[in-house]
Design a protein around this motif. Structure first.
Motif, PDB file in Angstrom:
ATOM      1  N   TRP B  50       0.839  -1.204   0.000  1.00 54.21           N
ATOM      2  CA  TRP B  50       0.000   0.000   0.000  1.00 54.21           C
ATOM      3  C   TRP B  50       0.867   1.244   0.000  1.00 54.21           C
ATOM      4  N   TYR B  51       0.494   2.239  -0.813  1.00 58.58           N
ATOM      5  CA  TYR B  51       1.053   3.585  -0.684  1.00 58.58           C
ATOM      6  C   TYR B  51       0.033   4.368   0.145  1.00 58.58           C
ATOM      7  N   GLY B  52       0.291   4.551   1.429  1.00 60.95           N
ATOM      8  CA  GLY B  52      -0.725   5.157   2.284  1.00 60.95           C
ATOM      9  C   GLY B  52      -1.964   4.289   2.251  1.00 60.95           C
ATOM     10  N   PRO B  53      -3.141   4.863   1.978  1.00 64.23           N
ATOM     11  CA  PRO B  53      -4.353   4.037   1.955  1.00 64.23           C
ATOM     12  C   PRO B  53      -4.527   3.306   0.619  1.00 64.23           C
ATOM     13  N   LYS B  54      -3.711   3.660  -0.383  1.00 62.76           N
ATOM     14  CA  LYS B  54      -3.930   3.167  -1.734  1.00 62.76           C
ATOM     15  C   LYS B  54      -3.152   1.883  -1.984  1.00 62.76           C
ATOM     16  N   GLN B  55      -3.902   0.815  -2.322  1.00 62.72           N
ATOM     17  CA  GLN B  55      -3.232  -0.454  -2.566  1.00 62.72           C
ATOM     18  C   GLN B  55      -2.616  -0.457  -3.958  1.00 62.72           C
ATOM     19  N   ALA B  56      -1.381  -0.988  -4.060  1.00 64.57           N
ATOM     20  CA  ALA B  56      -0.718  -1.025  -5.366  1.00 64.57           C
ATOM     21  C   ALA B  56      -0.398  -2.454  -5.803  1.00 64.57           C
ATOM     22  N   LEU B  57      -0.272  -3.378  -4.852  1.00 63.74           N
ATOM     23  CA  LEU B  57      -0.024  -4.776  -5.184  1.00 63.74           C
ATOM     24  C   LEU B  57      -0.949  -5.638  -4.340  1.00 63.74           C
ATOM     25  N   GLY B  74       2.689  -5.545 -18.558  1.00 61.85           N
ATOM     26  CA  GLY B  74       1.364  -5.149 -18.087  1.00 61.85           C
ATOM     27  C   GLY B  74       1.145  -3.682 -18.363  1.00 61.85           C
ATOM     28  N   PRO B  75      -0.113  -3.267 -18.346  1.00 55.83           N
ATOM     29  CA  PRO B  75      -0.410  -1.877 -18.675  1.00 55.83           C
ATOM     30  C   PRO B  75       0.175  -0.897 -17.661  1.00 55.83           C
ATOM     31  N   SER B  76       0.297   0.352 -18.071  1.00 54.49           N
ATOM     32  CA  SER B  76       0.858   1.400 -17.209  1.00 54.49           C
ATOM     33  C   SER B  76       0.081   1.498 -15.898  1.00 54.49           C
ATOM     34  N   GLY B  77       0.816   1.603 -14.807  1.00 52.62           N
ATOM     35  CA  GLY B  77       0.181   1.787 -13.504  1.00 52.62           C
ATOM     36  C   GLY B  77      -0.266   0.508 -12.827  1.00 52.62           C
ATOM     37  N   CYS B  78       0.119  -0.658 -13.378  1.00 44.51           N
ATOM     38  CA  CYS B  78      -0.360  -1.906 -12.783  1.00 44.51           C
ATOM     39  C   CYS B  78       0.541  -2.376 -11.654  1.00 44.51           C
ATOM     40  N   GLY B  79       1.651  -1.700 -11.410  1.00 45.32           N
ATOM     41  CA  GLY B  79       2.468  -2.051 -10.253  1.00 45.32           C
ATOM     42  C   GLY B  79       3.776  -2.738 -10.578  1.00 45.32           C
ATOM     43  N   LYS B  80       4.218  -2.676 -11.828  1.00 43.09           N
ATOM     44  CA  LYS B  80       5.459  -3.360 -12.198  1.00 43.09           C
ATOM     45  C   LYS B  80       6.658  -2.750 -11.480  1.00 43.09           C
ATOM     46  N   SER B  81       6.772  -1.415 -11.560  1.00 42.34           N
ATOM     47  CA  SER B  81       7.902  -0.754 -10.894  1.00 42.34           C
ATOM     48  C   SER B  81       7.833  -0.981  -9.387  1.00 42.34           C
ATOM     49  N   THR B  82       6.621  -0.931  -8.861  1.00 42.99           N
ATOM     50  CA  THR B  82       6.454  -1.129  -7.426  1.00 42.99           C
ATOM     51  C   THR B  82       6.970  -2.501  -7.008  1.00 42.99           C
ATOM     52  N   LEU B  83       6.602  -3.535  -7.780  1.00 42.59           N
ATOM     53  CA  LEU B  83       7.062  -4.885  -7.463  1.00 42.59           C
ATOM     54  C   LEU B  83       8.584  -4.967  -7.538  1.00 42.59           C
ATOM     55  N   LEU B  93      12.336   3.611   1.145  1.00 42.70           N
ATOM     56  CA  LEU B  93      12.635   5.040   1.170  1.00 42.70           C
ATOM     57  C   LEU B  93      11.376   5.890   1.113  1.00 42.70           C
ATOM     58  N   ILE B  94      10.246   5.258   0.784  1.00 38.33           N
ATOM     59  CA  ILE B  94       8.990   6.011   0.725  1.00 38.33           C
ATOM     60  C   ILE B  94       8.277   5.791   2.055  1.00 38.33           C
ATOM     61  N   PRO B  95       8.131   6.852   2.844  1.00 38.35           N
ATOM     62  CA  PRO B  95       7.657   6.659   4.221  1.00 38.35           C
ATOM     63  C   PRO B  95       6.240   6.088   4.308  1.00 38.35           C
ATOM     64  N   PHE B 128      17.153   2.281 -13.432  1.00 38.68           N
ATOM     65  CA  PHE B 128      15.859   2.932 -13.296  1.00 38.68           C
ATOM     66  C   PHE B 128      15.223   3.236 -14.641  1.00 38.68           C
ATOM     67  N   GLN B 129      13.908   3.503 -14.553  1.00 36.97           N
ATOM     68  CA  GLN B 129      13.119   3.793 -15.745  1.00 36.97           C
ATOM     69  C   GLN B 129      13.688   5.017 -16.485  1.00 36.97           C
ATOM     70  N   LYS B 130      14.076   6.051 -15.706  1.00 36.12           N
ATOM     71  CA  LYS B 130      14.658   7.259 -16.286  1.00 36.12           C
ATOM     72  C   LYS B 130      16.155   7.234 -16.014  1.00 36.12           C
ATOM     73  N   THR B 238       9.132  -4.208 -19.060  1.00 33.96           N
ATOM     74  CA  THR B 238       9.115  -3.645 -20.410  1.00 33.96           C
ATOM     75  C   THR B 238       7.691  -3.475 -20.908  1.00 33.96           C
ATOM     76  N   HIS B 239       7.515  -2.448 -21.724  1.00 36.13           N
ATOM     77  CA  HIS B 239       6.225  -2.251 -22.394  1.00 36.13           C
ATOM     78  C   HIS B 239       6.252  -2.823 -23.799  1.00 36.13           C
ATOM     79  N   ASN B 240       7.440  -3.271 -24.161  1.00 35.90           N
ATOM     80  CA  ASN B 240       7.631  -3.730 -25.527  1.00 35.90           C
ATOM     81  C   ASN B 240       7.486  -5.253 -25.571  1.00 35.90           C
TER      82      ASN B 240
HETATM   83  N1  LIG Z   1       5.522   6.978  -4.570  1.00 33.21           N
HETATM   84  C1  LIG Z   1       4.231   6.672  -4.772  1.00 33.21           C
HETATM   85  N2  LIG Z   1       3.271   7.164  -3.955  1.00 33.21           N
HETATM   86  C2  LIG Z   1       1.980   6.867  -4.162  1.00 33.21           C
HETATM   87  N3  LIG Z   1       1.523   6.078  -5.138  1.00 33.21           N
HETATM   88  C3  LIG Z   1       2.412   5.551  -5.985  1.00 33.21           C
HETATM   89  C4  LIG Z   1       3.819   5.815  -5.848  1.00 33.21           C
HETATM   90  N4  LIG Z   1       4.479   5.169  -6.831  1.00 33.21           N
HETATM   91  C5  LIG Z   1       3.528   4.526  -7.548  1.00 33.21           C
HETATM   92  N5  LIG Z   1       2.295   4.745  -7.045  1.00 33.21           N
HETATM   93  C6  LIG Z   1       1.027   4.202  -7.552  1.00 33.21           C
HETATM   94  O1  LIG Z   1       1.105   2.802  -7.571  1.00 33.21           O
HETATM   95  C7  LIG Z   1       0.552   2.265  -8.763  1.00 33.21           C
HETATM   96  C8  LIG Z   1       1.562   1.407  -9.473  1.00 33.21           C
HETATM   97  O2  LIG Z   1       2.631   2.230  -9.891  1.00 33.21           O
HETATM   98  P1  LIG Z   1       3.905   1.666 -10.636  1.00 33.21           P
HETATM   99  O3  LIG Z   1       4.881   2.780 -10.764  1.00 33.21           O
HETATM  100  O4  LIG Z   1       4.368   0.447  -9.951  1.00 33.21           O
HETATM  101  O5  LIG Z   1       3.290   1.308 -12.055  1.00 33.21           O
HETATM  102  P2  LIG Z   1       4.025   0.698 -13.346  1.00 33.21           P
HETATM  103  O6  LIG Z   1       3.378  -0.606 -13.611  1.00 33.21           O
HETATM  104  O7  LIG Z   1       5.483   0.712 -13.173  1.00 33.21           O
HETATM  105  O8  LIG Z   1       3.585   1.732 -14.458  1.00 33.21           O
HETATM  106  P3  LIG Z   1       4.450   2.271 -15.715  1.00 33.21           P
HETATM  107  O9  LIG Z   1       4.428   1.174 -16.716  1.00 33.21           O
HETATM  108  O10 LIG Z   1       3.675   3.453 -16.193  1.00 33.21           O
HETATM  109  O11 LIG Z   1       5.812   2.608 -15.232  1.00 33.21           O
HETATM  110  C9  LIG Z   1       0.090   3.436  -9.587  1.00 33.21           C
HETATM  111  O12 LIG Z   1      -1.299   3.563  -9.446  1.00 33.21           O
HETATM  112  C10 LIG Z   1       0.782   4.631  -8.982  1.00 33.21           C
HETATM  113  O13 LIG Z   1      -0.045   5.753  -9.024  1.00 33.21           O
END
Ligand SMILES: Nc1ncnc2c1ncn2[C@@H]1O[C@H](COP(=O)(O)OP(=O)(O)OP(=O)(O)O)[C@@H](O)[C@H]1O
Ligand SMILES: [Mg+2]
Lengths: 307, 291
Positions: B50-57, B74-83, B93-95, B128-130, B238-240
């Motif tokens: 969870w990022y705060g109250p928002k579930q990401a995985l 997977g599509p953008s925002g599905c949580g790949k980077s988070t995983l 590092l994210i409080p 990193f992505q960037k 990857t998105h490709n």
């Molecule tokens: N630092 C953060 N604080 C709050 N929410 C976050 C944070 N980082 C990511 N999220 C949220 O978590 C969800 C997953 O984000 P994530 O970056 O893992 O997606 P992604 O699959 O890597 O997308 P993309 O392909 O666009 O990079 C998104 O809804 C995003 O808004």
């Protein structure tokens, strides 16, 4: 349509309508901003030429190396100059590391909670406290010593350079900390992530990346703070630096006076000769402050970088 | 209508097995998550974040094989980077982040009480992505990890070797003192890869390493991955789709839909996943019929 038909194309790329109006505004804003800058420059140049015209003749090696005197032509800046150099040296040595350390702690290490926020808010408030208040604090705590229920929390230092330096350090710490915190925030998080992802510790990340990246901004804060401390008079008079000093300062534990106080002293005296001395003193003080700030600018430029 | 509402917990699998299209989408299809064979580098068990109250995985479980390339798609925002960031504890590092479930690295709990994240990150590197080169010279960029980790060997040699492996050496060898920021975007990304491999990690996490690269540089990086995978475990986001198909041995498909955020839908050998996907959502995504 009419503009377009002249060239035979169905469109025009000349500024018309909305674009023309926005461009006029844009050009106007440039002149308004230029005038604002020129106003500040004009006031500064006017004051400077006034001072230089009055004091230039009086500038000489003798003026810099003579002790104060009752006769304007014998009086010089020797003791106040030495006192000022000692004081500024001590202030910089104490304030800059303290400010950078506090800023790094607040920004990089402190837990993000309401208490940290409260501390941060209070530091911002302290930056707005008038210097005379710091003078009173310095007099009560550093000069006279601070006892609480019979326990000495701070020993009495008397009206010494150390007491003055501690007072001015307290005075400029808030603004230096704020400037440093802002500078540290400007370092992109991706740099921090990159460093940590390579297995650097938090301290290594701070030392190798955050601090070098923040130094230009920190130095800007330091320049402003030094300028403020360099010209400070009220707080120092409060702690007893309005003194007749006819010896060379050799340690932090001696009584002292400074150039701004000497200048103030001369302006209170009736003879015309002392007014000339005051003007000459101002030229010396300005040169010294510019010199100090040049050092800071050199450090800043050495670390300047773009992301 | 009424028969699509089924609250009995055990029923999901059965209904899916019956082949009805109205199955609830919350759970992965049985058989859609395949356990890889051979040595396992990283085991993820029931991971939720969870990022705060928002579930990401939500309840991600998968085993990542050692010395193989595993792709996360997977599509953008599905949580790949988070995983990905969970695996080397960058999310620490994210409080606001809260994590449930467990991650094991060769059987050791990555979030165990006496685990030092610095040690974790030294072994599990990240690109990193960037691109984020340090505002220092190319040489210092590559040498930084080795220096902070107290590397004792020949630094010049390490820098050259790492730059060579990242296919950047020829372009920068006469200019190692130049700032890393003076490079082009694609060169910067290869510099970041060189920096990561100079650290000699066991696992390299790559978050869309080729998103800023032209096709030629992309192929170079893909070759590099195939080369590196002899010694390293690589996980790449990857998105490709072609890239995932070309470069990876295993592929995981993640998805956020109305019911579940950041779920693992399907995971298995890349060829199987792309030719015979077991879940309809995977099929929709890889054939471009999604969203
Ligand atoms: N630092 C953060 N604080 C709050 N929410 C976050 C944070 N980082 C990511 N999220 C949220 O978590 C969800 C997953 O984000 P994530 O970056 O893992 O997606 P992604 O699959 O890597 O997308 P993309 O392909 O666009 O990079 C998104 O809804 C995003 O808004
Ligand atoms: Mg991402």
């Amino acid at each position: 349509m009419s503009a377009a038909s002249e060239t035979g194309t169905p469109f025009t790329l000349k500024a018309t309508g909305h674009v023309a109006r926005r461009q006029r505004l844009s050009r106007m804003s440039r002149w308004v901003l230029f005038s604002a800058t020129m106003l500040a420059v004009f006031v500064l140049v006017y004051l400077m030429q006034d001072v230089v015209r009055l004091g230039w003749e009086r500038l000489s090696w003798d003026f810099l190396t003579s002790y104060p005197s009752r006769r304007p032509l014998d009086a010089g800046l020797r003791s106040s100059l030495l006192g000022w150099l000692w004081l500024m040296g001590a202030v910089i040595v104490m304030a800059v590391p303290l400010a950078i350390g506090s800023a790094l702690f607040i920004e990089e290490f402190a837990p993000r909670n309401w208490f940290t926020e409260l501390v941060r808010l209070n530091i911002s408030n302290l930056a707005g406290v008038p210097s005379i208040i710091y003078g009173i604090l310095g007099l009560a705590v550093f000069v006279r010593g601070f006892d609480l229920w019979g326990i000495t929390l701070f020993p009495s230092l008397g009206p010494t350079i150390l007491a003055g330096a501690l007072t001015l350090t307290l005075m400029i710490l808030p603004m230096t900390i704020i400037a440093s915190v802002e500078a540290i925030r400007q370092v992109p998080p991706s740099i921090r992530d990159g460093s940590l992802a390579l297995g650097a510790t938090q301290w290594q990340t701070v030392w190798h990346h955050i601090l070098p990246g923040a130094i230009p901004g920190i130095m800007t804060g330091v320049i402003l703070a030094i300028a403020r401390a360099a010209g400070e008079t009220a707080a120092l008079i409060m702690i007893g630096a309005f003194a007749f000093i006819a010896f060379d300062n050799t340690s932090l534990m001696q009584s002292f006076t400074t150039v701004p106080i000497q200048i103030y002293n001369w302006t209170t005296l009736p003879q015309e000769g002392f007014r000339v001395n005051a003007a000459a003193g101002i030229i010396v003080l300005m040169t010294l402050v510019v010199g100090l700030n040049l050092i800071a600018v050199v450090i800043r430029e050495k670390f300047r970088r773009s992301w | 209508m009424s028969n699509s509402v089924d609250l009995r917990p055990a029923s999901t699998g059965q209904r899916a097995a019956e082949g009805t299209l109205e199955r609830p989408m919350a759970q992965a299809q049985p058989g859609a998550i395949v356990e890889p064979e051979g040595e396992i580098a990283i085991t993820i068990e029931n991971l939720s974040l969870w990022y705060g109250p928002k579930q990401a995985l939500t309840n991600v479980s998968m085993k990542i094989p050692a010395r193989k390339v595993t792709a996360l798609i997977g599509p953008s925002g599905c949580g790949k980077s988070t995983l990905l960031r969970c695996i080397n504890r960058m999310n620490d590092l994210i409080p606001t982040v809260r994590i449930q479930g467990s991650l094991y690295y060769h059987g050791v709990n990555l979030y165990g009480p006496d685990i030092d994240p610095v040690e974790v990150r030294r072994r599990i590197g990240m690109v990193f992505q960037k691109p984020n080169p340090f505002p220092k010279s190319i040489y210092d960029n590559v040498a930084f990890g080795a220096r902070v980790n107290g590397f004792k060997g020949n630094l010049d040699q390490l820098v050259e070797q790492s730059l060579r492996r990242a296919a950047l050496w020829e372009e920068v060898k006469d200019n190692l003192k130049k700032s890393g920021l003076a490079l082009s975007g694609g060169q910067q990304q290869r510099l970041c890869i060189a920096r990561a491999i100079a650290n000699q990690p066991d696992v390299i996490l790559m978050d869309e390493p080729c998103s800023a690269l032209d096709p030629i540089a992309t192929l170079k990086i893909e070759d590099l991955m195939r080369e590196l995978v002899k010694d390293y475990t690589i996980i790449i986001v990857t998105h490709n789709m072609q890239q995932a198909a070309r470069v990876s041995d295993y592929t995981a498909f993640m998805l956020t839909d109305e019911q579940v955020t950041g779920q693992l839908v399907e995971y298995g050998p890349t060829e199987e996943l792309f030719t015979t996907p077991k879940d309809r959502r995977t099929e929709d995504y890889i054939s471009g019929r999604f969203g």
